[in-house]
Design a protein around this motif. Structure first.
Motif, PDB file in Angstrom:
ATOM      1  N   TYR A 138      62.071  22.192  75.343  1.00 48.79           N
ATOM      2  CA  TYR A 138      61.921  22.246  73.888  1.00 48.79           C
ATOM      3  C   TYR A 138      60.842  23.269  73.555  1.00 48.79           C
ATOM      4  O   TYR A 138      59.879  23.453  74.301  1.00 48.79           O
ATOM      5  N   GLY A 139      60.991  23.933  72.418  1.00 46.81           N
ATOM      6  CA  GLY A 139      59.971  24.875  71.979  1.00 46.81           C
ATOM      7  C   GLY A 139      60.530  25.914  71.044  1.00 46.81           C
ATOM      8  O   GLY A 139      61.750  26.004  70.826  1.00 46.81           O
ATOM      9  N   LYS A 175      61.940  28.895  77.267  1.00 43.13           N
ATOM     10  CA  LYS A 175      62.727  27.714  77.635  1.00 43.13           C
ATOM     11  C   LYS A 175      63.825  28.070  78.634  1.00 43.13           C
ATOM     12  O   LYS A 175      63.993  27.399  79.656  1.00 43.13           O
ATOM     13  N   GLY A 205      65.771  27.561  70.464  1.00 42.28           N
ATOM     14  CA  GLY A 205      64.460  27.461  69.846  1.00 42.28           C
ATOM     15  C   GLY A 205      64.518  27.433  68.331  1.00 42.28           C
ATOM     16  O   GLY A 205      65.405  28.031  67.708  1.00 42.28           O
ATOM     17  N   ALA A 247      57.872  21.014  77.146  1.00 40.13           N
ATOM     18  CA  ALA A 247      57.605  21.725  75.894  1.00 40.13           C
ATOM     19  C   ALA A 247      57.028  23.099  76.230  1.00 40.13           C
ATOM     20  O   ALA A 247      55.962  23.192  76.833  1.00 40.13           O
ATOM     21  N   ILE A 253      55.416  26.627  75.048  1.00 35.45           N
ATOM     22  CA  ILE A 253      54.629  27.167  73.937  1.00 35.45           C
ATOM     23  C   ILE A 253      54.193  28.588  74.273  1.00 35.45           C
ATOM     24  O   ILE A 253      54.204  28.998  75.446  1.00 35.45           O
ATOM     25  N   ASP A 303      54.359  27.578  65.142  1.00 34.03           N
ATOM     26  CA  ASP A 303      55.435  27.082  66.003  1.00 34.03           C
ATOM     27  C   ASP A 303      54.862  26.298  67.179  1.00 34.03           C
ATOM     28  O   ASP A 303      55.387  25.237  67.558  1.00 34.03           O
ATOM     29  N   THR A 304      53.776  26.815  67.763  1.00 38.83           N
ATOM     30  CA  THR A 304      53.146  26.122  68.881  1.00 38.83           C
ATOM     31  C   THR A 304      52.539  24.805  68.428  1.00 38.83           C
ATOM     32  O   THR A 304      52.657  23.772  69.112  1.00 38.83           O
ATOM     33  N   ALA A 310      55.299  22.269  67.898  1.00 33.76           N
ATOM     34  CA  ALA A 310      55.882  21.859  69.180  1.00 33.76           C
ATOM     35  C   ALA A 310      54.974  20.870  69.899  1.00 33.76           C
ATOM     36  O   ALA A 310      55.450  19.893  70.509  1.00 33.76           O
TER      37      ALA A 310
END
Length: 610
Positions: free
Chosen positions: A99-100, A106, A249, A316, A318, A327-328, A331
């Protein structure tokens, strides 16, 4: 017939979702301002990120594992993924998903490259190693199969069969999620897996954006199914599934510059990830009545991984750059909520229930009711006491059933004998009457022969038959004689005066219709003949030029062309090219021949100032 058996894995009845965070290194040079990374790791489980409200403070997070920029693919696999793979061989489910945000790494974590393979190839290789390491004396046979799919614009597509259409998602009576029509390929080794997986990966939808040159436009899910079957009775069968998920993403369209179809793809991705966040919030609240698994096909397929019966690991991914800060930050918040989800894994086991062969004991009844015949049949079928000693309950059940069937057969047969005796007693007097009638018939026949042999009397009177029949001969009734004749209705012709009125009215109506439509057709044909031919051709060329090279504003300047039709014309021109002639307008959606004629007339007359 199968019976579902639930077995817990030792004393461990619950399993929390394990969360690992992986920070990728800088892809380009550091920021021009020299601010450095917005997030950094403190140790193998803790990290901190700059607080966007106050740059002098940081927000700290604690996870099951933290992988820094220098962590290798092997270390990520050994610490986070390998511990859950052994559960798959014991009939339990496991899932690993990345996920991310877009561009966080990813796909690199899940797939990797030929030099640095990711989680998927390492996990499949480890499954084969675990199967080969099992002792053959355990008495289990293993079978491994694979399926590969993607969720693109909320459509489930089979990557092993590229020509397939959108597949449905179903749930069986045991609440197991499955996809009917999904290709399942049996694999016997890792090389066999590689030959199917590599071409299928090329079928996945990818595209280029401003943030990622090879951005995944769909969620990819690889399913590895391990089935082990016991060699001895009862033939137990345990099924374990491994889900390896590479999520697309989340994207900020202001920074990715998505337009057109890329914008539509981004909307579908963000919607499914938003539904995934709602599912996590519902599971963590503890008071939610309904978890919205069915709001998205992604969450429907991950239902077993989040709050279900699987051992789950979320990685996850990042990014360290400040342009990825929000976004980071989102996440990390999602990962922190996900690690509180609790699953309840169990072993999926089916036991084949033996079907008892029940046969009618007609031979025993004919043999006089002795019990030796069924015993011989059992020995012929190989059902020896030594073989059945492992299942005494089955033997007792079989013997009791057979004893009841034998008693029922005897009762039925005895009842049939009694019925036959009663029927024969009732038929005895009727048989006697039939025999007496046959005797009388023979007597009458002999007397008839004697009368026929007597000499005929020569007299003038006509011969009279020996037996006189006074009854009249049978005759078929005539249908016409019995049925009375019906009066038929006679239709009288209309009067001549009324006929003349009707024909006069029809002729007047026809003439009026001819005059009406004839004038309209003449009007449609006459306006072109009234114009100069050269001016007419110049006007048509000018309209054609606007249709081919004009923009939205120029197209809206034409008569009878509004904003909607102008956009339709631009879209048709982008797909099919320029208009070769004005008559091609009929091919545009919503433009009929009548509308085309009206459009042409209005624009030509407008151009000529009439």
């Amino acid at each position: 017939m199968t019976q579902r058996v639930t077995a817990s894995d030792g004393n461990k009845k619950i399993s929390r979702v394990r969360v690992a965070v992986r920070l990728r290194p800088y892809l380009d040079k550091e920021d021009e301002k020299g601010e450095g990374p917005c997030v950094r790791g403190l140790d193998k489980q803790n990290l901190e990120i700059v607080n966007w409200r106050n740059a002098t403070e940081t927000v700290k997070y604690h996870f099951d594992a933290f992988h820094g920029p220098k962590t290798t693919q092997q270390e990520v696999f050994l610490s986070s993924v390998k511990p859950i793979l052994s559960h798959v061989l014991n009939g339990q489910n496991a899932s690993v998903f990345a996920y991310g945000p877009t561009g966080a790494g990813k796909t690199h974590t899940m797939l990797g490259s030929a030099e640095k393979p990711g989680v998927i190839p390492r996990a499949v290789r480890e499954v084969f190693n675990l199967v080969n390491a099992r002792d053959e004396d355990e008495g289990w046979d293993y079978s491994i199969s694979m399926s590969y799919l993607e969720i693109y614009n909320e459509k489930v597509l089979d990557l092993l069969s590229p020509n397939s259409q959108d597949l449905p998602i179903r749930q069986d009576k045991d609440r197991n999620i499955f996809i009917p029509g999904l290709t399942s390929t049996t694999i016997s080794s890792f090389s066999d897996f590689d030959t199917h997986f590599v071409p299928a990966s090329l079928n996945r939808t990818t595209a280029s954006t401003k943030l990622n040159q090879r951005s995944s436009r769909s969620h990819a899910i690889l399913l590895i199914k391990v089935v082990r079957t016991s060699r001895v009775l009862p033939h137990r069968q345990q099924t374990g599934k491994l889900y390896l998920v590479d999520l697309a993403g989340s994207e900020d369209n202001r920074r990715t510059g998505n337009q057109g179809i890329r914008l539509k793809e981004s909307g579908a991705i963000n919607l499914s990830l938003f539904t995934l966040s709602k599912v996590v919030d519902s599971l963590n609240s503890g008071t939610s009545i309904r978890v919205p698994y069915r709001d998205s096909k992604l969450t429907r397929l991950l239902q077993d991984s989040l709050g279900g019966s699987a051992h789950s690991v979320m990685i996850a991914n990042i990014a360290p750059e400040y342009k990825y800060y929000f976004d980071t930050f989102s996440a990390l918040n999602f990962a922190a909520k996900s690690k509180m989800i609790v699953n309840k894994p169990f072993t999926r086991e089916t036991v084949a229930v033996p079907v008892l062969p029940v046969k009618r004991a007609r031979e025993e009844h004919e043999a006089g009711g002795s019990g030796s015949e069924p015993h011989k049949k059992k020995q012929k079928d190989g059902k020896t006491p030594e073989q059945d000693s492992s299942s005494p309950s089955a033997n007792s059940t079989c013997s009791s059933v057979m004893a009841r069937l034998i008693a029922l057969e005897k009762l039925v047969m005895s009842g049939q004998d009694k019925d036959q005796l009663s029927v024969s007693k009732d038929m005895a007097p009727s048989r006697k009457e039939i025999q007496e009638l046959k005797k009388k018939q023979k007597e009458f026949e002999s007397k008839a022969l004697l009368f026929s042999q007597l000499p005929k009397e020569t007299s003038g009177s006509a011969e009279e038959p020996v037996f006189k029949n006074s009854t009249a001969p049978l005759q078929r009734k005539q249908a016409n004689a019995t049925k009375p004749t019906k009066q038929q209705a006679v239709v009288q012709p209309l009067q001549g005066q009324r006929d003349s009125k009707v024909t006069l009215t029809r002729s007047v109506y026809k003439n009026s219709c001819k005059d009406k439509y004839g004038k309209e057709n003449m009007k449609e044909k006459s306006w072109e003949t009234e114009l100069d031919a050269q001016m007419l051709e110049q006007s048509k060329e000018k309209i054609l030029q606007i249709l081919n090279s004009g923009g939205l504003k120029e197209l809206k300047g034409l008569q009878q062309i509004g904003d909607k039709k102008a956009k339709l014309l631009l879209g048709w021109r982008e797909i099919n090219g320029q208009f070769t002639k004005l008559e091609d307008l009929v091919k545009v959606e919503g433009m009929t021949e009548k509308r085309f004629t009206s459009f042409l007339r209005a624009n030509i007359l407008s151009a000529m100032g009439k």
